[in-house]
Scaffold this motif. Structure first.
Motif, mmCIF file in Angstrom:
data_model
loop_
_atom_site.group_PDB
_atom_site.id
_atom_site.type_symbol
_atom_site.label_atom_id
_atom_site.label_comp_id
_atom_site.label_asym_id
_atom_site.label_seq_id
_atom_site.Cartn_x
_atom_site.Cartn_y
_atom_site.Cartn_z
ATOM 1 N N ASN A 48 10.479 -27.452 30.184
ATOM 2 C CA ASN A 48 11.332 -26.391 29.195
ATOM 3 C C ASN A 48 10.098 -26.727 28.054
ATOM 4 O O ASN A 48 9.519 -27.228 27.481
ATOM 5 N N VAL A 49 10.641 -25.125 26.645
ATOM 6 C CA VAL A 49 9.802 -25.421 25.778
ATOM 7 C C VAL A 49 11.049 -24.539 24.480
ATOM 8 O O VAL A 49 11.921 -23.791 24.917
ATOM 9 N N LYS A 50 11.155 -25.074 23.585
ATOM 10 C CA LYS A 50 11.926 -24.568 22.626
ATOM 11 C C LYS A 50 11.076 -24.927 20.922
ATOM 12 O O LYS A 50 10.453 -25.565 20.858
ATOM 13 N N GLN A 51 11.528 -23.683 20.668
ATOM 14 C CA GLN A 51 10.885 -23.685 18.758
ATOM 15 C C GLN A 51 11.884 -23.964 17.839
ATOM 16 O O GLN A 51 13.199 -23.916 17.908
ATOM 17 N N ASP A 52 11.176 -24.839 17.027
ATOM 18 C CA ASP A 52 12.038 -24.684 16.173
ATOM 19 C C ASP A 52 11.929 -24.937 15.144
ATOM 20 O O ASP A 52 11.772 -23.735 15.419
ATOM 21 N N THR A 53 13.305 -24.293 14.399
ATOM 22 C CA THR A 53 13.300 -23.326 12.869
ATOM 23 C C THR A 53 12.389 -23.107 12.112
ATOM 24 O O THR A 53 11.568 -23.827 12.323
ATOM 25 N N ALA A 58 4.168 -17.687 8.466
ATOM 26 C CA ALA A 58 4.251 -17.263 10.073
ATOM 27 C C ALA A 58 3.033 -17.670 10.538
ATOM 28 O O ALA A 58 2.474 -17.543 11.565
ATOM 29 N N ALA A 59 1.706 -18.010 9.838
ATOM 30 C CA ALA A 59 1.067 -18.642 10.340
ATOM 31 C C ALA A 59 1.209 -20.250 11.473
ATOM 32 O O ALA A 59 0.344 -20.503 12.145
ATOM 33 N N VAL A 60 2.016 -21.087 11.437
ATOM 34 C CA VAL A 60 2.531 -21.832 11.438
ATOM 35 C C VAL A 60 3.801 -22.650 12.164
ATOM 36 O O VAL A 60 4.938 -21.823 11.674
ATOM 37 N N SER A 61 4.024 -22.821 13.433
ATOM 38 C CA SER A 61 5.066 -22.812 14.668
ATOM 39 C C SER A 61 5.327 -24.642 15.244
ATOM 40 O O SER A 61 3.509 -24.827 15.130
#
Length: 85
Positions: A48-53, A58-61
């Motif tokens: 599973n993958v979940k994107q943090d807030t 925008a260039a950093v996730s």
């Protein structure tokens, strides 16, 4: 085009793989490229993958990735990754 990733927690699960660079093939997202590289180097598979807030840049996730072992994807553990384009 490429991206750089840093494992911010859980590097012990990846046997010391703490950072790296990935190429971004046409049509592939940065997280897909990072997960593919982790699988290639460690044999661990994505569960599973979940994107943090999302931050202001925008260039950093930031992501939390749950990894597993084998075909049944028995959970091996979670890591946190920061990806910079």
């Amino acid at each position: 085009m490429g991206a750089r990733f840093v494992v911010t927690s859980g590097a012990e699960l990846l046997k010391g793989m703490t950072c790296g660079r990935v190429q971004l093939p046409k049509g592939e997202t940065p997280i897909d490229s990072v997960v593919r590289r982790i699988h290639r180097e460690t044999g661990l598979r994505l569960v599973n993958v979940k994107q943090d807030t999302a931050g202001e840049d925008a260039a950093v996730s930031h992501y939390e990735i749950l990894l597993g072992r084998g075909r049944a994807k028995a959970v091996a553990g979670a890591i946190r990754v920061t990806i910079t384009l």
